[in-house]
Write an enzyme that holds these catalytic residues in place. Structure first.
Site, PDB file in Angstrom:
ATOM      1  N   ASP A 244     -10.407   1.226  -5.340  1.00  0.00           N
ATOM      2  CA  ASP A 244      -9.826   2.775  -5.506  1.00  0.00           C
ATOM      3  C   ASP A 244     -10.362   3.128  -7.077  1.00  0.00           C
ATOM      4  O   ASP A 244      -9.921   4.548  -6.542  1.00  0.00           O
ATOM      5  CB  ASP A 244      -7.851   3.015  -5.629  1.00  0.00           C
ATOM      6  CG  ASP A 244      -7.909   3.222  -3.881  1.00  0.00           C
ATOM      7  OD1 ASP A 244      -8.417   2.815  -3.109  1.00  0.00           O
ATOM      8  OD2 ASP A 244      -6.911   2.536  -3.675  1.00  0.00           O
TER       9      ASP A 244
ATOM     10  N   ASP B 120       0.778  -1.496  -0.051  1.00  0.00           N
ATOM     11  CA  ASP B 120       0.118  -0.164   0.165  1.00  0.00           C
ATOM     12  C   ASP B 120       1.093   1.625   0.139  1.00  0.00           C
ATOM     13  O   ASP B 120       1.346   1.449   0.607  1.00  0.00           O
ATOM     14  CB  ASP B 120      -1.087   0.071   1.214  1.00  0.00           C
ATOM     15  CG  ASP B 120      -1.877   1.094   1.211  1.00  0.00           C
ATOM     16  OD1 ASP B 120      -3.036   1.276   0.031  1.00  0.00           O
ATOM     17  OD2 ASP B 120      -1.933   1.992   2.220  1.00  0.00           O
TER      18      ASP B 120
ATOM     19  N   GLU C 129       1.724  -1.295  -5.056  1.00  0.00           N
ATOM     20  CA  GLU C 129       0.858   0.514  -5.625  1.00  0.00           C
ATOM     21  C   GLU C 129       1.427   1.751  -5.949  1.00  0.00           C
ATOM     22  O   GLU C 129       1.492   2.867  -4.980  1.00  0.00           O
ATOM     23  CB  GLU C 129      -0.319   0.455  -4.056  1.00  0.00           C
ATOM     24  CG  GLU C 129      -1.407   0.813  -4.887  1.00  0.00           C
ATOM     25  CD  GLU C 129      -2.473   1.936  -3.983  1.00  0.00           C
ATOM     26  OE1 GLU C 129      -1.249   2.248  -2.746  1.00  0.00           O
ATOM     27  OE2 GLU C 129      -3.348   2.697  -4.104  1.00  0.00           O
TER      28      GLU C 129
HETATM   29  C1  ARE Z   1     -11.526   7.535   2.906  1.00  0.00           C
HETATM   30  C2  ARE Z   1     -13.017   7.977   1.859  1.00  0.00           C
HETATM   31  C3  ARE Z   1     -12.946   8.364   1.152  1.00  0.00           C
HETATM   32  C4  ARE Z   1     -12.114  10.128   1.254  1.00  0.00           C
HETATM   33  C5  ARE Z   1     -10.876   9.535   1.836  1.00  0.00           C
HETATM   34  C6  ARE Z   1     -10.061  10.453   2.053  1.00  0.00           C
HETATM   35  O1  ARE Z   1     -13.880   6.398   2.406  1.00  0.00           O
HETATM   36  O2  ARE Z   1     -13.633   8.936   0.369  1.00  0.00           O
HETATM   37  O3  ARE Z   1     -12.166  10.536   0.062  1.00  0.00           O
HETATM   38  O4  ARE Z   1     -10.887   9.302   3.153  1.00  0.00           O
HETATM   39  O5  ARE Z   1     -10.354  11.507   3.243  1.00  0.00           O
HETATM   40  C7  ARE Z   1      -7.888   3.513   2.653  1.00  0.00           C
HETATM   41  C8  ARE Z   1      -9.952   3.074   2.365  1.00  0.00           C
HETATM   42  C9  ARE Z   1     -10.026   4.638   1.964  1.00  0.00           C
HETATM   43  C10 ARE Z   1     -10.309   6.016   2.679  1.00  0.00           C
HETATM   44  C11 ARE Z   1      -8.508   6.135   3.060  1.00  0.00           C
HETATM   45  C12 ARE Z   1      -8.062   7.041   3.670  1.00  0.00           C
HETATM   46  O6  ARE Z   1      -9.550   2.901   1.570  1.00  0.00           O
HETATM   47  O7  ARE Z   1     -11.911   4.294   1.869  1.00  0.00           O
HETATM   48  O8  ARE Z   1     -11.089   6.941   2.162  1.00  0.00           O
HETATM   49  O9  ARE Z   1      -8.040   4.189   3.489  1.00  0.00           O
HETATM   50  O10 ARE Z   1      -8.703   7.002   4.776  1.00  0.00           O
HETATM   51  C13 ARE Z   1      -3.468   7.471  -4.013  1.00  0.00           C
HETATM   52  C14 ARE Z   1      -2.517   7.271  -3.706  1.00  0.00           C
HETATM   53  C15 ARE Z   1      -2.926   5.281  -3.312  1.00  0.00           C
HETATM   54  C16 ARE Z   1      -4.094   5.153  -2.089  1.00  0.00           C
HETATM   55  C17 ARE Z   1      -5.090   6.084  -3.456  1.00  0.00           C
HETATM   56  C18 ARE Z   1      -6.872   5.907  -2.707  1.00  0.00           C
HETATM   57  O11 ARE Z   1      -0.905   7.371  -3.684  1.00  0.00           O
HETATM   58  O12 ARE Z   1      -1.607   5.112  -2.179  1.00  0.00           O
HETATM   59  O13 ARE Z   1      -4.395   7.932  -3.683  1.00  0.00           O
HETATM   60  N1  ARE Z   1      -4.601   3.999  -2.618  1.00  0.00           N
HETATM   61  C19 ARE Z   1      -3.763   3.391  -0.958  1.00  0.00           C
HETATM   62  C20 ARE Z   1      -5.382   2.086  -0.866  1.00  0.00           C
HETATM   63  C21 ARE Z   1      -5.995   2.789  -0.800  1.00  0.00           C
HETATM   64  C22 ARE Z   1      -6.482   3.348   0.749  1.00  0.00           C
HETATM   65  C23 ARE Z   1      -5.516   3.675   1.314  1.00  0.00           C
HETATM   66  C24 ARE Z   1      -3.977   3.962  -0.235  1.00  0.00           C
HETATM   67  C25 ARE Z   1      -4.861   4.294   2.378  1.00  0.00           C
HETATM   68  O14 ARE Z   1      -5.171   0.917  -2.301  1.00  0.00           O
HETATM   69  O15 ARE Z   1      -7.984   1.949  -0.694  1.00  0.00           O
HETATM   70  O16 ARE Z   1      -7.347   3.863   0.523  1.00  0.00           O
HETATM   71  O17 ARE Z   1      -4.349   3.337   2.653  1.00  0.00           O
HETATM   72  C26 ARE Z   1      -3.663   9.607  -8.620  1.00  0.00           C
HETATM   73  C27 ARE Z   1      -2.406  10.192  -8.040  1.00  0.00           C
HETATM   74  C28 ARE Z   1      -2.608   8.705  -6.851  1.00  0.00           C
HETATM   75  C29 ARE Z   1      -3.807   8.426  -6.277  1.00  0.00           C
HETATM   76  C30 ARE Z   1      -4.327   8.293  -7.048  1.00  0.00           C
HETATM   77  C31 ARE Z   1      -6.155   8.024  -6.933  1.00  0.00           C
HETATM   78  O18 ARE Z   1      -2.715   8.457  -9.709  1.00  0.00           O
HETATM   79  O19 ARE Z   1      -0.821   9.832  -9.010  1.00  0.00           O
HETATM   80  O20 ARE Z   1      -0.977   9.163  -5.973  1.00  0.00           O
HETATM   81  O21 ARE Z   1      -3.310   6.925  -5.074  1.00  0.00           O
HETATM   82  O22 ARE Z   1      -4.338   9.196  -8.617  1.00  0.00           O
HETATM   83  O23 ARE Z   1      -6.520   9.036  -5.860  1.00  0.00           O
END
Ligand code: ARE
Length: 558
Positions: A421, A325, A354
């Site tokens: 995501d 992650d 990721e």
């Molecule tokens: C929660 C709420 C959302 C709200 C968010 C912000 O559910 O509705 O928008 O909070 O307040 C996990 C949960 C999410 C949760 C989040 C925070 O699954 O539901 O959201 O925690 O509590 C970037 C990161 C990438 C990340 C994505 C989501 O680089 O690592 O954003 N993905 C991982 C997981 C997620 C997880 C987390 C990280 C946190 O797979 O599920 O979220 O542990 C561009 C950018 C990327 C960006 C991408 C998407 O390409 O360059 O960096 O990814 O867009 O936004």
């Protein structure tokens, strides 16, 4: 010849060993600029005596560039080489000195490119099971509930109702075990599960205790059984490693909250003050979420701790790999140590980052094996959903994406149309079933391993998080699903046994059809997709607008 476009970098995706005596060399040129490319090479200690000249193949063709490549079998791996290029008028040598009309071999190769020696520890080994796998991704709370004994008071969402960010529907590990035959019947042989460890949220990305399976999901016995049941079926398990941050409720962070700088864990986090404070925020967190304090992964003690978690689940539960992650915000230093320890614990365990962007620096053999291929996701959306790419644009884009990484990595990429995501791909294409089917064919036949998000097979819809995480509908009439279709695609992949070399992606001459050709070890496929407004043709093949056709070993299958 356009000299500005020429690019070659040793010890990179342009020059990488694939075995102890084989190396792949790539060269970038301007698109359609040269007629022929050769490599002239020999062992660097016998310069001038035994040069060999071989023609390179134009393997990839992107928006602005062509990529020529060749795989050399070497007796002596102390390799010295220059390129020899013909643009239709002149012959050029291309070396570290750039492009020149002459090259004096008698003076030795002072400015040749070189790969000084193939050390076996530097070869990124292809994990064969990963390159041949078909993945099924599960967001556990929404997949299936089968644990009759657990405390269900936490459940606040009726199965099938639309979830919000705080919904708990009750899915658990026993539910997954009960559906393994179902998952296998889709041709999937690897699972990627979102986090399973103790955490207050439905997604469990804010982990309180890494050494406890979340009670909502089950317990250690369920995890043991899950691995056993998977392995009995020849299937694999990849878990989610959330090592960028932790829950604010984690005991180590709580210790810092109460003792501040006196805490032995103070340096485990990145805090700008005596005590962590959420408002105004004075410590590093994930994406502004104060409840997700960031680990200081440059700290050796933190590294030791997180690695001990990762190896514990490999040694004690025999899991088959980790998805990492927010891996791009964690130190390279950590990932280098991580890889060594993971591979020492289980050589076949895979490491999937990721990183949503180009991650070639992480994919050189010292950090991950693969990443979630969101560049592929974006291309698929731009082509099928948003009309941003036509057939030629899509072919160019996918070629450029493949040129980012070595052949070995391309074979291990985790390709996906959507995930927990993103919006559901099916919703993004306005529930057009033909588009979803065409995109799935591309997903399954593209170099790397396909990963489908649970529910894709029964046309699940949904927008961005949390809407993409709706409950699985197992009651759906089987006639109205993609189950058989997905199984058929998985079988084709298995049967043909593809590897990166032998991939050809192009647009038809009339620019209407996107064409993908793969030559597998046991068979070939040819996929034609027409997202244009009129009939497209490639040789004697015609495809109606909005349609696609797939041939396996010359015979049409769809
Ligand atoms: C929660 C709420 C959302 C709200 C968010 C912000 O559910 O509705 O928008 O909070 O307040 C996990 C949960 C999410 C949760 C989040 C925070 O699954 O539901 O959201 O925690 O509590 C970037 C990161 C990438 C990340 C994505 C989501 O680089 O690592 O954003 N993905 C991982 C997981 C997620 C997880 C987390 C990280 C946190 O797979 O599920 O979220 O542990 C561009 C950018 C990327 C960006 C991408 C998407 O390409 O360059 O960096 O990814 O867009 O936004």
């Amino acid at each position: 010849m356009n000299q500005f476009a020429l690019l070659h970098i040793t010890d990179s995706e342009y020059c990488f060993p694939v075995s102890e005596n084989e190396i792949v060399i790539r060269l970038r040129t301007a698109k359609n600029d040269i007629e022929r490319a050769y490599i002239i090479y020999e062992s660097k200690y016998v310069i001038g005596n035994s040069q060999q000249k071989l023609q390179m193949k134009k393997e990839l063709s992107g928006e602005l560039y062509d990529y020529y490549s060749i795989r050399l079998k070497l007796e002596d791996t102390r390799l010295a080489y220059v390129f020899y290029l013909y643009d239709g008028k002149e012959y050029y040598y291309f070396s570290e000195d750039g492009a020149t009309l002459t090259y004096d071999f008698t003076k030795g190769f002072y400015n040749f490119f070189q790969y000084p020696y193939i050390n076996s520890a530097d070869i990124l080994k292809k994990e064969e099971w990963l390159s041949q796998a078909s993945f099924y991704q599960i967001f556990i709370d929404r997949f299936c509930m089968a644990d009759g004994n657990k405390d269900k008071n936490y459940i606040n969402l009726k199965w099938g109702d639309i979830p919000n960010a705080k919904s708990f529907a009750g899915g658990d590990l026993k539910g997954i075990i009960s559906k393994l035959e179902y998952i296998k019947s889709l041709g999937c042989d690897a699972l990627y599960l979102t986090p399973i460890f103790k955490s207050p949220s439905n997604h469990k990305y804010d982990i309180v205790d890494y050494f406890e399976v979340d009670p909502n999901f089950g317990d250690e016995t369920d995890l043991t059984n899950l691995v056993k049941e998977l392995h009995n079926r020849g299937m694999k398990l990849v878990l989610d490693a959330v090592f960028n941050h932790v829950s604010e409720l984690n005991d180590k962070f709580q210790d810092v909250i109460s003792k501040g700088k006196e805490s032995e864990y103070y340096d485990w986090f990145v805090i700008k003050g005596d005590y962590p404070c959420a408002s105004p925020l004075n410590y590093e967190v994930f994406a502004g979420c104060t409840y997700m304090p960031k680990w200081n992964t440059s700290n050796v003690q933190v590294q030791d701790y997180l690695i001990s978690i990762a190896t514990y689940y490999i040694r004690e539960f025999d899991i088959d790999g980790w998805r990492l992650d927010v891996s791009d915000e964690i130190s390279h230093d950590f990932w280098r140590r991580f890889r060594k320890e993971i591979k020492a614990a289980k050589e076949s365990a895979v490491i999937i980052g990721e990183n949503w962007h180009n991650a070639s620096n992480y994919l050189r053999g010292d950090q991950y094996d693969s990443i979630m291929n969101y560049a592929f996701t974006k291309a698929a959306l731009d082509y099928f959903a948003y009309g941003q790419l036509d057939a030629q644009g899509m072919a160019n884009k996918l070629n450029d994406i493949l040129a980012r990484n070595t052949d070995t990595v391309n074979d291990m990429m985790l390709n996906l149309l959507d995930s927990h995501d993103t919006d559901r791909f099916f919703s993004e294409v306005h529930e057009d079933r033909k588009k979803l089917k065409a995109a799935l064919a591309l997903l399954y036949l593209f170099p790397g391993a396909p990963s489908i998000f649970y529910g894709t097979e029964c046309y699940t819809v949904g927008g961005y998080d949390p809407d993409c995480r709706r409950c699985m509908d197992f009651a759906k009439d089987k006639e109205d699903t993609l189950n058989d279709y997905i199984k058929q695609l998985a079988d084709i992949r298995k049967k043909c046994s593809f590897q990166f070399s032998g991939t050809h992606i192009f647009a038809s001459e009339d620019k209407k059809l996107f064409c993908l050709k793969r030559q597998g070890r046991n068979g070939d496929v040819m996929l034609y997709i027409n997202e244009s407004e009129s009939i497209g043709k490639e040789k004697d093949i015609q495809v109606a607008p909005g349609d696609f056709r797939l041939f396996v070993c010359g015979g049409e299958v769809l």
